[in-house]
Scaffold this motif. Sequence first.
Motif, PDB file in Angstrom:
ATOM      1  N   PRO A  96     -63.170  30.923  -3.311  1.00 49.54           N
ATOM      2  CA  PRO A  96     -63.994  30.727  -4.512  1.00 49.54           C
ATOM      3  C   PRO A  96     -63.329  29.749  -5.476  1.00 49.54           C
ATOM      4  N   GLN A  97     -64.145  29.067  -6.248  1.00 50.18           N
ATOM      5  CA  GLN A  97     -63.620  28.124  -7.225  1.00 50.18           C
ATOM      6  C   GLN A  97     -63.032  28.867  -8.415  1.00 50.18           C
ATOM      7  N   PHE A  98     -62.038  28.235  -9.037  1.00 52.25           N
ATOM      8  CA  PHE A  98     -61.403  28.852 -10.197  1.00 52.25           C
ATOM      9  C   PHE A  98     -62.383  28.969 -11.367  1.00 52.25           C
TER      10      PHE A  98
ATOM     11  N   LEU B 183     -61.935  22.484 -17.480  1.00 50.60           N
ATOM     12  CA  LEU B 183     -61.070  23.330 -16.653  1.00 50.60           C
ATOM     13  C   LEU B 183     -61.479  23.256 -15.185  1.00 50.60           C
ATOM     14  N   TYR B 184     -62.785  23.216 -14.942  1.00 50.54           N
ATOM     15  CA  TYR B 184     -63.265  23.062 -13.570  1.00 50.54           C
ATOM     16  C   TYR B 184     -62.752  21.753 -12.971  1.00 50.54           C
ATOM     17  N   GLY B 185     -62.817  20.688 -13.763  1.00 55.41           N
ATOM     18  CA  GLY B 185     -62.323  19.403 -13.286  1.00 55.41           C
ATOM     19  C   GLY B 185     -60.835  19.423 -13.002  1.00 55.41           C
ATOM     20  N   PHE B 186     -60.080  20.122 -13.840  1.00 53.86           N
ATOM     21  CA  PHE B 186     -58.627  20.161 -13.660  1.00 53.86           C
ATOM     22  C   PHE B 186     -58.244  20.970 -12.428  1.00 53.86           C
ATOM     23  N   PHE B 187     -58.773  22.179 -12.315  1.00 56.81           N
ATOM     24  CA  PHE B 187     -58.341  23.085 -11.250  1.00 56.81           C
ATOM     25  C   PHE B 187     -59.052  22.845  -9.921  1.00 56.81           C
ATOM     26  N   ASP B 188     -60.326  22.538  -9.961  1.00 51.97           N
ATOM     27  CA  ASP B 188     -61.114  22.506  -8.728  1.00 51.97           C
ATOM     28  C   ASP B 188     -61.412  21.107  -8.207  1.00 51.97           C
ATOM     29  N   VAL B 189     -61.182  20.081  -9.018  1.00 52.73           N
ATOM     30  CA  VAL B 189     -61.602  18.751  -8.581  1.00 52.73           C
ATOM     31  C   VAL B 189     -60.471  17.726  -8.642  1.00 52.73           C
TER      32      VAL B 189
ATOM     33  N   LEU C 252     -67.794  11.402  -5.190  1.00 50.24           N
ATOM     34  CA  LEU C 252     -67.561  10.597  -3.994  1.00 50.24           C
ATOM     35  C   LEU C 252     -66.810   9.296  -4.268  1.00 50.24           C
ATOM     36  N   VAL C 253     -66.819   8.825  -5.499  1.00 48.74           N
ATOM     37  CA  VAL C 253     -66.153   7.556  -5.821  1.00 48.74           C
ATOM     38  C   VAL C 253     -65.062   7.749  -6.867  1.00 48.74           C
ATOM     39  N   LEU C 254     -65.427   8.333  -8.004  1.00 44.43           N
ATOM     40  CA  LEU C 254     -64.456   8.462  -9.097  1.00 44.43           C
ATOM     41  C   LEU C 254     -63.297   9.380  -8.735  1.00 44.43           C
ATOM     42  N   VAL C 255     -63.589  10.538  -8.157  1.00 47.15           N
ATOM     43  CA  VAL C 255     -62.529  11.508  -7.869  1.00 47.15           C
ATOM     44  C   VAL C 255     -61.499  10.971  -6.873  1.00 47.15           C
TER      45      VAL C 255
ATOM     46  N   ALA D 194     -61.271  11.931 -17.832  1.00 47.36           N
ATOM     47  CA  ALA D 194     -62.147  10.867 -17.328  1.00 47.36           C
ATOM     48  C   ALA D 194     -63.286  11.461 -16.505  1.00 47.36           C
ATOM     49  N   TYR D 195     -62.942  12.426 -15.649  1.00 47.49           N
ATOM     50  CA  TYR D 195     -63.981  13.109 -14.864  1.00 47.49           C
ATOM     51  C   TYR D 195     -64.956  13.834 -15.786  1.00 47.49           C
ATOM     52  N   TRP D 196     -64.409  14.574 -16.751  1.00 51.94           N
ATOM     53  CA  TRP D 196     -65.251  15.346 -17.667  1.00 51.94           C
ATOM     54  C   TRP D 196     -66.181  14.433 -18.470  1.00 51.94           C
ATOM     55  N   ALA D 197     -65.634  13.330 -18.981  1.00 50.42           N
ATOM     56  CA  ALA D 197     -66.438  12.414 -19.788  1.00 50.42           C
ATOM     57  C   ALA D 197     -67.530  11.761 -18.949  1.00 50.42           C
TER      58      ALA D 197
END
Length: 208
Positions: A50-52, A64-70, A125-128, A171-174
């Motif tokens: 499961p995701q955090f 937080l999702y971006g930091f821990f899961d992505v 698919l591109v940024l991450v 950057a992901y969050w924004a």
Amino acid sequence: MDMILFSILWIPALYLFVEALQQPRDPEKKGMVLAVIGGSCFAVLYFFIPQFVPEGAFGFLRFLYGFFDVVALPVLLPLVFRYLLQIRYRHQKYIEIHQFVLMWLIPVALVKGIQWNINKDPILLVLVPLLWGALSIGLPWLINKAEEEIGFLSFLSYAGTVLLSLIATAAYWAWFSKLYIAAIPLAIVSMFPSLWYLIKKYIEVTKS
């Protein structure tokens, strides 16, 4: 289709480019094997556990999702694992830290690229993958700088490793929040240390 190909191939291509910049030396296969095995195990767990943080979260929870899961955790885990190996087996040689992290991320990128392709999300698919590559090279470079320096400069370099992870996540969050006026500068800043390292290394190799 183009996005999933980019997501799958970016990390392997970046690893091969970094490998080409290294000075010739004896093969360090043990480190490569450990990186691939570790990354493969993490990729499987990453797919099933499961995701955090819930994927549909917004605001700070989305960060937080971006930091821990992505963005950050997939890079920080192999980085920590590599340093634990270095502490435990000081007498043994392993591949360079950024190479270890990139090797670890290859199976992770393959699995996540296929999974993320379901929604055809260009952010994932591109940024991450770009952010993964930036952190994979930028964080070890900053840590090495911290170990080389003393006093306040060392502290700044260590603080930079934390800040770089947060900037990449921001950057992901924004981008997810459609705050492009912030997302683009944040993405560029997060990639600056890795670009600096690669350009500097390329110049050194071409001159030698």
